[in-house]
Design an enzyme around this catalytic site. Sequence first.
Site, mmCIF file in Angstrom:
data_model
loop_
_atom_site.group_PDB
_atom_site.id
_atom_site.type_symbol
_atom_site.label_atom_id
_atom_site.label_comp_id
_atom_site.label_asym_id
_atom_site.label_seq_id
_atom_site.Cartn_x
_atom_site.Cartn_y
_atom_site.Cartn_z
ATOM 1 N N SER A 197 16.314 -4.430 45.688
ATOM 2 C CA SER A 197 17.665 -3.819 45.232
ATOM 3 C C SER A 197 17.658 -2.269 45.931
ATOM 4 C CB SER A 197 17.601 -3.483 43.607
ATOM 5 O OG SER A 197 18.506 -2.849 43.127
ATOM 6 N N ASN A 219 14.101 -14.569 44.288
ATOM 7 C CA ASN A 219 15.603 -14.159 43.853
ATOM 8 C C ASN A 219 15.634 -13.888 42.498
ATOM 9 O OD1 ASN A 219 18.445 -13.217 44.586
ATOM 10 N ND2 ASN A 219 18.432 -15.149 43.332
ATOM 11 N N TYR A 267 13.821 -1.859 35.351
ATOM 12 C CA TYR A 267 14.464 -2.696 36.398
ATOM 13 C C TYR A 267 14.002 -1.788 37.726
ATOM 14 C CZ TYR A 267 17.894 -4.811 39.378
ATOM 15 O OH TYR A 267 18.496 -5.808 40.203
ATOM 16 N N VAL A 282 9.890 -18.394 36.286
ATOM 17 C CA VAL A 282 8.911 -17.935 37.194
ATOM 18 C C VAL A 282 7.910 -16.795 36.825
ATOM 19 C CG1 VAL A 282 10.666 -18.292 39.095
ATOM 20 C CG2 VAL A 282 10.717 -15.930 38.054
#
Length: 258
Positions: free
Chosen positions: A145, A93, A158, A67
């Site tokens: 998240s 996702n 992240y 992706v």
Amino acid sequence: MLFADSFKDCVVVVTGASSGIGKAVAKLFLQEGAQVVLVNRDPERGKAALTELREISPKCDAFYCDVSCEDQVKELFSFVGKTYGRLDVLHNNAGVSVGGGLLDTTQEQWDTVLGVNLRGAFFCSKYAVPLLQKGERKAIVNTVSELALVATRGSIAYCSSKGALLQFTRAAALELAPLGIRVNAVCPAGTESEMFHKDMASCEGGYEVNVARLAASYPLGRIAVPMDIAPAVLFLASPGASFMTGTHIVLDAGFTIK
Ligand code: NAP
């Protein structure tokens, strides 16, 4: 069925559907009668998920792409357009978690995480819009998240990617509202999955110790399983959430209320 006939024959693309949260979401959409395109990068893992999920419903296809690569994402939505002519729901996702803290994360790790977690959602959303306009549900749901809402040590790329993805959700929601397309997010905390297992196992003390510590820090006293997260994704894509856009549902066992 949790959502009556809301998703019967809807066309749904789930990225990162070969395991964890994405596989649970795909499973729930299939149980609700949707036609689901499972997207992941590794063909072997993708084929295994396809075989497993076709036991639930044959209305399941797989497409293997990275992706973070624009050309591959264009091919994905060209396939969806040619095969189904429309799209009802996109679930962004796919995600990765590599690298560590500020001082020891490399440029390559930073680019990988931002590439998949943020650029991937950008490319998929961009190329999905023309097909979503032809669909009924017109919904994008992003897996963000709880680390978009609070920070943690040792996960700089992240945390940054998820913070940006939450803001992407809001900005995209504003732009797409005139087209009737809603964009929302789920913000899960620790959820059993391959990524989560790798992260926990790599911390000092090992998997069991770290999971027990994390679970004890959540008011509900346990970590999630993917099926704890999946119904919230379907809810955000459903007619029941028709007045919601640019917002998020937090699934964190109460962690962020403390
Ligand atoms: P997982 O089981 O490791 O699943 C990750 C999925 O992403 C796999 O299907 C993987 O496919 C796919 N993927 C990775 N890189 C890709 C790429 N470049 N192109 C296409 N697909 C790619 O992990 P998970 O925990 O379910 O993660 C799903 C999402 O939830 C992620 O966005 C993650 O950040 C988020 N999340 C997880 C937690 C948690 O505690 N588990 C908490 C909050 C948010 P392959 O088969 O090709 O590897």
